[in-house]
Write an enzyme that holds these catalytic residues in place. Structure first.
Site, PDB file in Angstrom:
ATOM      1  N   SER A 160       0.849  -1.188   0.000  1.00 12.68           N
ATOM      2  CA  SER A 160       0.000   0.000   0.000  1.00 12.68           C
ATOM      3  C   SER A 160       0.886   1.239   0.000  1.00 12.68           C
ATOM      4  O   SER A 160       2.113   1.136   0.049  1.00 12.68           O
ATOM      5  CB  SER A 160      -0.894   0.001   1.238  1.00 12.68           C
ATOM      6  OG  SER A 160      -0.109   0.333   2.372  1.00 12.68           O
ATOM      7  N   LYS A 161       0.221   2.374  -0.037  1.00 13.17           N
ATOM      8  CA  LYS A 161       0.942   3.664  -0.085  1.00 13.17           C
ATOM      9  C   LYS A 161       1.962   3.792   1.048  1.00 13.17           C
ATOM     10  O   LYS A 161       2.969   4.466   0.899  1.00 13.17           O
ATOM     11  CB  LYS A 161      -0.058   4.810   0.022  1.00 13.17           C
ATOM     12  CG  LYS A 161      -0.634   5.210  -1.311  1.00 13.17           C
ATOM     13  CD  LYS A 161      -1.334   6.544  -1.187  1.00 13.17           C
ATOM     14  CE  LYS A 161      -2.678   6.464  -1.848  1.00 13.17           C
ATOM     15  NZ  LYS A 161      -3.830   6.851  -1.212  1.00 13.17           N
ATOM     16  N   ARG A 162       1.653   3.155   2.159  1.00 13.15           N
ATOM     17  CA  ARG A 162       2.577   3.236   3.302  1.00 13.15           C
ATOM     18  C   ARG A 162       3.969   2.735   2.933  1.00 13.15           C
ATOM     19  O   ARG A 162       4.963   3.117   3.520  1.00 13.15           O
ATOM     20  CB  ARG A 162       2.073   2.365   4.465  1.00 13.15           C
ATOM     21  CG  ARG A 162       0.915   2.912   5.237  1.00 13.15           C
ATOM     22  CD  ARG A 162       0.551   1.977   6.364  1.00 13.15           C
ATOM     23  NE  ARG A 162       0.217   0.636   5.882  1.00 13.15           N
ATOM     24  CZ  ARG A 162       0.869  -0.461   6.211  1.00 13.15           C
ATOM     25  NH1 ARG A 162       1.888  -0.414   7.031  1.00 13.15           N
ATOM     26  NH2 ARG A 162       0.493  -1.633   5.736  1.00 13.15           N
TER      27      ARG A 162
END
Ligand code: GLU
Length: 466
Positions: free
Chosen positions: A237-239
Site C-alpha cells: 500500500s501507499k505506506r
C-alpha cells in the site's frame, strides 16, 4: 484454441504496481500464444470513475509497452448490453427484483452475525415476483445447495459451497450493472478464454461461474495470482512507497526494468533475474506463477534498473534523462550534451533521476553553478587557487580538449611543480562541478569543453574563501 486475455481496470485510481503486474501477465499469456489481449475500462461505478484516471491508466500501459489488441472498451457505453442480459436472467427465473432498502439488508446481516452465521441477504424477495420500480435492485437467485469447483490455473482445485454465497445484486436501483454481471457478460461476449487476476477476486469467481452457467456461456479458465506484499509482509500500500507505475518513471526507472521486475514478482524461471520482453514472451508460462505472495523490494527493482541503465545505448537513455533534467534546470537541456554525459554515468547511476541530478552541473551556466560551501572551504584554499590559476593558463594553450590531451597537460603541470595528482584533483573537481563527486575528471573536462572549463576555473577563483 486461440488464447484471449484481458486487463479490465476500474478507473478509480492510477495504474498501480499490482494492476500493472496483472496486465503484464495477461499480455504475456496472450502474446506468447499469438492470441489477443483486450483492454477494458470498468467504469460502471460512475461516482468513482474519472476520464483522467482512464487516461492515466492508458499512459501507464503505454509506458510499459503493454500494447493491447482490442479496446479500450468502456463499460459505461455498454449498459444496454448488460440490461439485455439482466432481462434474460429475469425471464429465465435466475434473477428477481428486490425492494429491500440498504438499511433492511444491513439489519439482516447484523442479525445473522449475531446468531454466529455468515452475514447474508436472506432472500426474502425471492418469491415475491416483484416487477421493476423505483429503488428496486435485481438480485441473482443463487442455488441453495451444491458446490462450485474450478481448476485454478495458479492454485489448482478450488471448491466453494454455494451456502457461502447469497443472492447478490447484479443491477443497482439506478439501473447500472454490478461488476459481477458486467464482467461476465463482457468476458463472454469478447471471447475471453483466460482470466488471470489478483486473488483478491478469488471470492468473486464462484458468483461469476454461476452467472456464466445461468446465461449459457462457456466458462473461461480462471487463475488467481497471490497479492504483492510490502517488506513488512502486509498488503502493498501507499505506506510502503509509491504505488503508481508512473511515479516510478518520475523516479528514473526504465520501463524495461519495471516490466522485468514486475514479471519476477510472482513468476519465476529458474534462478534467472534478467529478462528482456522478448525473453519473457519466450519463457513465460502460467506454470511459473507462484502460489504464495511476493514481496515488493525496491532495492531489487533498483538493481534491475541499474542493469538496464548499464546495458542500454546512450541514444536510448539521452531523451529520458533530458526529460528529467528539464524541471531541474528550468529549461530543456542541449540533447547533444546529454548524449555525451550519459556514458559518464551509466556504470554508476541506479536511476535516471540520480543521473540527471548528478549531471545538472554540466548544463547550468557557470554563474548559476551552486558551489557546496564546505567543499569550497576544504578544497579551494589559497594554495589550491594558485594551482588552479596556473593550470588555467596551461589549459588555455591546449588546442584540443580530448581526454589524452588533458591528461598530458595536467601531467606536465604536476611534473613541473613536483606535485601528485591528488593535490589538484579535488580543487579542480570543486571548481568545475561545484562539489566533490563527479565522473572522471578528464572525461568531465572533455565534455564540458575548453570554454566552460576556463570560465569555471576563473569563476571559482572569485568565490570568497570561507
Ligand atoms: N475491474 C476489476 C478490478 O479492477 C477487474 C477484476 C477482474 O479482473 O475481473 O479489480
Amino acid at each position: 484454441m486461440s488464447i484471449v486475455t484481458r486487463f479490465p481496470p476500474s478507473p478509480t485510481g492510477y495504474l498501480h504496481i499490482g494492476g500493472a503486474r496483472t496486465a503484464l501477465f495477461n499480455f504475456l499469456l496472450a502474446r506468447k500464444h499469438g492470441g489477443r489481449f483486450i483492454l477494458r475500462i470498468e467504469d460502471t461505478d460512475q461516482a468513482r470513475s474519472t476520464p483522467e484516471m482512464t487516461n492515466a491508466i492508458l499512459e501507464g500501459m503505454r509506458w510499459l509497452g503493454l500494447t493491447w489488441d482490442e479496446g479500450p472498451y468502456l463499460q459505461s457505453e455498454r449498459t444496454a448490453i448488460y440490461n439485455e442480459h439482466v432481462d434474460k436472467l429475469l425471464a429465465s427465473g435466475h434473477a428477481y427484483y428486490c425492494d429491500c432498502s440498504p438499511e433492511d439488508v444491513d439489519a439482516m446481516r447484523e442479525r445473522a452475525r449475531a446468531a454466529g452465521l455468515k452475514p447474508k441477504y436472506d432472500g426474502r424477495c425471492r418469491e415475491r415476483n416483484l416487477g421493476p420500480g423505483p429503488g428496486r435492485v435485481v438480485r441473482f437467485k443463487t442455488p441453495q445447495t451444491g458446490k462450485i469447483v474450478f481448476d485454478d490455473m495458479v492454485k489448482g482445485t478450488i471448491a466453494w459451497d454455494v451456502q457461502e454465497l447469497d443472492d447478490f445484486i447484479i443491477r443497482r436501483a439506478d439501473g447500472s450493472p454490478i461488476y459481477q454481471l458486467a464482467v461476465v457478460v463482457d468476458d463472454a461476449l469478447m471471447g475471453v478464454t483466460h482470466v488471470l487476476r489478483g486473488d483478491d477476486h478469488q471470492s468473486n469467481t464462484p458468483k461469476q461461474i454461476l452467472l456464466y452457467e445461468a446465461l449459457g456461456y462457456p466458462l473461461p479458465r480462471f487463475g488467481h495470482v497471490p497479492m504483492i506484499l510490502g517488506p513488512d509482509k502486509k498488503k502493498l500500500s501507499k505506506r510502503h512507497g509509491a504505488m503508481s507505475v508512473m511515479a516510478y518513471k518520475e523516479m528514473g526507472f526504465l520501463p524495461e526494468a519495471m516490466v522485468n521486475y514486475l514479471a519476477r514478482l510472482g513468476w519465476a524461471h529458474g534462478d534467472d533475474e534478467i529478462f528482456s520482453l522478448e525473453e519473457l514472451l519466450e519463457k513465460f508460462s502460467v506454470e511459473g506463477l507462484g502460489r504464495s505472495p511476493s514481496v515488493f523490494d525496491i532495492h531489487k527493482l533498483t538493481w534491475v534498473n541499474s542493469h538496464y541503465i548499464k546495458t542500454s545505448s546512450p541514444e536510448r537513455l539521452a531523451p529520458l534523462v533530458a526529460e528529467l533534467l528539464t524541471p531541474i534546470l528550468g529549461c530543456a537541456p542541449d540533447e547533444a550534451l546529454v548524449r555525451q554525459i550519459v556514458p559518464l554515468y551509466q556504470s554508476r547511476a541506479k536511476t535516471l533521476r540520480e543521473m540527471a541530478e548528478a549531471a545538472a552541473f554540466f548544463f547550468v551556466p557557470t554563474v548559476d553553478l551552486t558551489y557546496d560551501a564546505k567543499a569550497v572551504a576544504t578544497h579551494l584554499g589559497p594554495e589550491a587557487r594558485q594551482h588552479l590559476e596556473a593550470l588555467r593558463a596551461a589549459l588555455a594553450k591546449l588546442p584540443e580538449f580530448s581526454v589524452p590531451a588533458l591528461e598530458a597537460a595536467v601531467g606536465a603541470y604536476l611534473n613541473a611543480v613536483g606535485q601528485p595528482f591528488k593535490t589538484i584533483a579535488q580543487p579542480l573537481r570543486v571548481a568545475l562541478t561545484g562539489g566533490t563527486v563527479s565522473p572522471g575528471l578528464f572525461e568531465t573536462m572533455a565534455v564540458l569543453g575548453k570554454e566552460r572549463v576556463l570560465e569555471r576555473l576563473q569563476h571559482a577563483a572569485t568565490l570568497l574563501p570561507a
